[in-house]
Design a protein around this motif. Structure first.
Motif, PDB file in Angstrom:
ATOM      1  N   SER A 129       0.817  -1.210   0.000  1.00  0.00           N
ATOM      2  CA  SER A 129       0.000   0.000   0.000  1.00  0.00           C
ATOM      3  C   SER A 129       0.851   1.260   0.000  1.00  0.00           C
ATOM      4  O   SER A 129       1.901   1.328   0.655  1.00  0.00           O
ATOM      5  N   GLU A 130       0.374   2.241  -0.742  1.00  0.00           N
ATOM      6  CA  GLU A 130       0.838   3.599  -0.537  1.00  0.00           C
ATOM      7  C   GLU A 130       0.372   4.039   0.859  1.00  0.00           C
ATOM      8  O   GLU A 130      -0.585   3.477   1.405  1.00  0.00           O
ATOM      9  N   LEU A 131       1.025   5.035   1.416  1.00  0.00           N
ATOM     10  CA  LEU A 131       0.622   5.570   2.710  1.00  0.00           C
ATOM     11  C   LEU A 131       0.189   7.019   2.549  1.00  0.00           C
ATOM     12  O   LEU A 131       0.837   7.789   1.833  1.00  0.00           O
ATOM     13  N   PRO A 132      -0.932   7.401   3.196  1.00  0.00           N
ATOM     14  CA  PRO A 132      -1.361   8.806   3.117  1.00  0.00           C
ATOM     15  C   PRO A 132      -0.263   9.730   3.652  1.00  0.00           C
ATOM     16  O   PRO A 132       0.475   9.363   4.578  1.00  0.00           O
ATOM     17  N   GLU A 133      -0.174  10.919   3.085  1.00  0.00           N
ATOM     18  CA  GLU A 133       0.844  11.868   3.537  1.00  0.00           C
ATOM     19  C   GLU A 133       0.634  12.218   5.008  1.00  0.00           C
ATOM     20  O   GLU A 133       1.579  12.282   5.790  1.00  0.00           O
ATOM     21  N   GLN A 134      -0.612  12.443   5.399  1.00  0.00           N
ATOM     22  CA  GLN A 134      -0.951  12.697   6.802  1.00  0.00           C
ATOM     23  C   GLN A 134      -1.677  11.466   7.331  1.00  0.00           C
ATOM     24  O   GLN A 134      -2.726  11.080   6.799  1.00  0.00           O
ATOM     25  N   ARG A 135      -1.115  10.864   8.331  1.00  0.00           N
ATOM     26  CA  ARG A 135      -1.663   9.592   8.834  1.00  0.00           C
ATOM     27  C   ARG A 135      -1.495   9.525  10.352  1.00  0.00           C
ATOM     28  O   ARG A 135      -0.593   8.841  10.857  1.00  0.00           O
ATOM     29  N   PRO A 136      -2.346  10.219  11.100  1.00  0.00           N
ATOM     30  CA  PRO A 136      -2.217  10.219  12.562  1.00  0.00           C
ATOM     31  C   PRO A 136      -2.367   8.842  13.186  1.00  0.00           C
ATOM     32  O   PRO A 136      -1.807   8.582  14.250  1.00  0.00           O
ATOM     33  N   TYR A 137      -3.140   7.969  12.516  1.00  0.00           N
ATOM     34  CA  TYR A 137      -3.286   6.607  13.047  1.00  0.00           C
ATOM     35  C   TYR A 137      -3.707   5.682  11.902  1.00  0.00           C
ATOM     36  O   TYR A 137      -4.605   6.006  11.124  1.00  0.00           O
ATOM     37  N   TRP A 138      -3.063   4.511  11.822  1.00  0.00           N
ATOM     38  CA  TRP A 138      -3.487   3.472  10.874  1.00  0.00           C
ATOM     39  C   TRP A 138      -3.010   2.122  11.379  1.00  0.00           C
ATOM     40  O   TRP A 138      -2.087   2.029  12.189  1.00  0.00           O
ATOM     41  N   ASN A 139      -3.675   1.069  10.905  1.00  0.00           N
ATOM     42  CA  ASN A 139      -3.252  -0.278  11.295  1.00  0.00           C
ATOM     43  C   ASN A 139      -3.836  -1.320  10.339  1.00  0.00           C
ATOM     44  O   ASN A 139      -4.608  -1.002   9.436  1.00  0.00           O
ATOM     45  N   ILE A 140      -3.439  -2.577  10.577  1.00  0.00           N
ATOM     46  CA  ILE A 140      -4.013  -3.728   9.887  1.00  0.00           C
ATOM     47  C   ILE A 140      -4.035  -4.885  10.873  1.00  0.00           C
ATOM     48  O   ILE A 140      -3.142  -5.004  11.724  1.00  0.00           O
ATOM     49  N   GLN A 141      -5.067  -5.738  10.781  1.00  0.00           N
ATOM     50  CA  GLN A 141      -5.218  -6.844  11.715  1.00  0.00           C
ATOM     51  C   GLN A 141      -5.691  -8.096  10.989  1.00  0.00           C
ATOM     52  O   GLN A 141      -6.277  -8.030   9.902  1.00  0.00           O
ATOM     53  N   VAL A 142      -5.441  -9.248  11.619  1.00  0.00           N
ATOM     54  CA  VAL A 142      -5.871 -10.552  11.108  1.00  0.00           C
ATOM     55  C   VAL A 142      -6.985 -11.078  11.996  1.00  0.00           C
ATOM     56  O   VAL A 142      -6.837 -11.111  13.228  1.00  0.00           O
ATOM     57  N   ILE A 143      -8.101 -11.477  11.382  1.00  0.00           N
ATOM     58  CA  ILE A 143      -9.187 -12.088  12.148  1.00  0.00           C
ATOM     59  C   ILE A 143      -9.560 -13.428  11.513  1.00  0.00           C
ATOM     60  O   ILE A 143      -9.245 -13.697  10.349  1.00  0.00           O
ATOM     61  N   ASP A 144     -10.216 -14.280  12.283  1.00  0.00           N
ATOM     62  CA  ASP A 144     -10.518 -15.625  11.783  1.00  0.00           C
ATOM     63  C   ASP A 144     -11.862 -15.661  11.069  1.00  0.00           C
ATOM     64  O   ASP A 144     -12.498 -14.621  10.845  1.00  0.00           O
TER      65      ASP A 144
END
Length: 390
Positions: free
Chosen positions: A266-281
């Motif tokens: 992924s590209e990343l937004p220029e301004q990104r105060p908070y972001w994440n990714i998670q794995v769920i079942d």
């Protein structure tokens, strides 16, 4: 009051939800679903029995135990309220990057369908003193002559939810909060037998099934829309997020064999105060995030030299810093978040053989050795346990 067996009987029809899962004939899936029912009963007890709208108290809602798709960086607290009441919340802001209130009607699981959001309020928009402390009144109208923090309480609101998202687990100061109703008697009466009966009937015959039904439905919906190993940008408003919630989500069902992996880029937004990714079942449960690297946030993730975020979803460690551990699940979901970001890019997904990963990854992708992985996992499990979840 009914006999105890009568309450237990109310839960039995929930077993038919197994047929809606991706692998209903799997003993492992059956075990996961039965475990989820037990989790729902435990969570539902907190929500239904800990407090009342007249005498509220913030209860644990989602965390590393109550796993129906919590944000792994987040700790959530729930308090039941009456939209016609007047409430005061007293607390300390802490310094997590995201903290705020959400008002709503019917928190997820209370009804067969998700309720709706009625407004989100960032703590940083409140007047906070030099020690990080604040008070805020929630009511339908601002109290006469009151000049402090005030937030309008919609008549149909029946809960206040607190969200806080942490980047640096265990090293940030968590929110501390207390809530009180100002227009109710100070002494909380004991529940009557009729009230206990109604709450038990709801817990066994409603909440435990409802939460699993909604969770399974979220996975099924994503797959039926064709977002398998392909991300979809969404708002989750259908799951109760208010229209003013400033967060975009990216979701996909993953479906990989034992010898396969997914590369997320992924590209990343220029301004990104908070972001994440998670794995769920496959039941919409967050994969263990205390003892596994099943999530990454903007502080934990390594960004490559070209400014892109790359991660590998795999069943075993690929030696890539941004490994996302499936927890042994061949089928599940990935969910990411862009909170107050300047853009909402949709990451790409490439399905490859695990043995061929190096052919598909750029030469400069961030890598990690076994000692570094062990230390990263140690920081993770210590940081998670140092957070206040209860």
């Amino acid at each position: 009051m009914r006999n105890w067996a009568d309450y237990a009987d109310l839960l039995k029809p929930a077993a038919d939800l197994l047929a809606r899962t991706h692998s209903p004939d799997s003993e492992a899936m059956q075990a996961q679903l039965w475990r989820q029912f037990a989790m729902n009963l435990s969570q539902g007890y907190f929500l239904l029995f800990q407090s009342t709208p007249d005498h509220p108290e913030f209860a644990p809602f989602e965390n590393s135990v109550f796993l129906a798709q919590p944000n792994p960086d987040a700790v959530y607290y729930y308090a039941p309220i009456d939209g016609s009441g007047t409430y005061r919340v007293t607390g300390e802001r802490g310094n997590a990057p995201v903290a705020g209130f959400a008002l709503g009607n019917k928190i997820i699981g209370m009804d067969p369908l998700p309720g709706k959001g009625l407004g989100n309020y960032d703590f940083d928009d409140l007047e906070i003193d030099s020690n990080g402390r604040f008070e805020v009144i929630f009511s339908s109208e601002r109290p006469a002559a009151y000049q402090g923090n005030w937030l309008k309480l919609p008549e149909e609101a029946d809960f206040i939810l607190v969200r806080q998202f942490s980047y640096d687990w265990g090293n940030e100061r968590d929110v501390r909060l207390a809530i009180e109703r100002l227009d109710a008697p100070p002494i909380r009466p004991a529940l009557t037998p009729a009230q206990v009966d109604a709450k038990l009937a709801h817990l066994f015959g409603g909440y435990a099934r409802n939460l699993s039904q909604i969770s399974i439905g979220a996975v099924v919906r994503c797959a039926e829309q064709g977002f398998v190993n392909r991300f979809n940008l969404t708002s989750f408003q259908e799951l109760g997020n208010g229209k003013d919630w400033p967060q975009a989500y990216w979701e996909t069902v993953f479906d990989i064999a034992e010898d396969e992996a997914l590369i997320i880029e992924s590209e990343l937004p220029e301004q990104r105060p908070y972001w994440n990714i998670q794995v769920i079942d496959g039941l919409w449960n967050q994969v263990d995030y205390v003892y596994r690297q099943s999530s990454l946030n903007g502080l934990q993730a390594k960004v490559d030299a070209d400014g892109k975020f790359r991660a590998v979803l795999a069943h075993r460690d690929p030696g890539v810093a941004n490994w996302l551990d499936t927890g042994g699940n061949l089928y599940g979901m990935l969910i990411g978040r862009w909170y107050r970001c300047s853009g909402h890019p949709t990451p790409s997904v490439t399905r490859v053989k695990f043995a061929d990963l190096d052919r598909h990854l750029p030469e400069g992708v961030a890598r990690i050795d076994s000692d570094e992985r062990a230390e990263a996992l140690r920081r993770r499990r210590i940081g998670s346990q140092l957070r206040r979840k209860w």
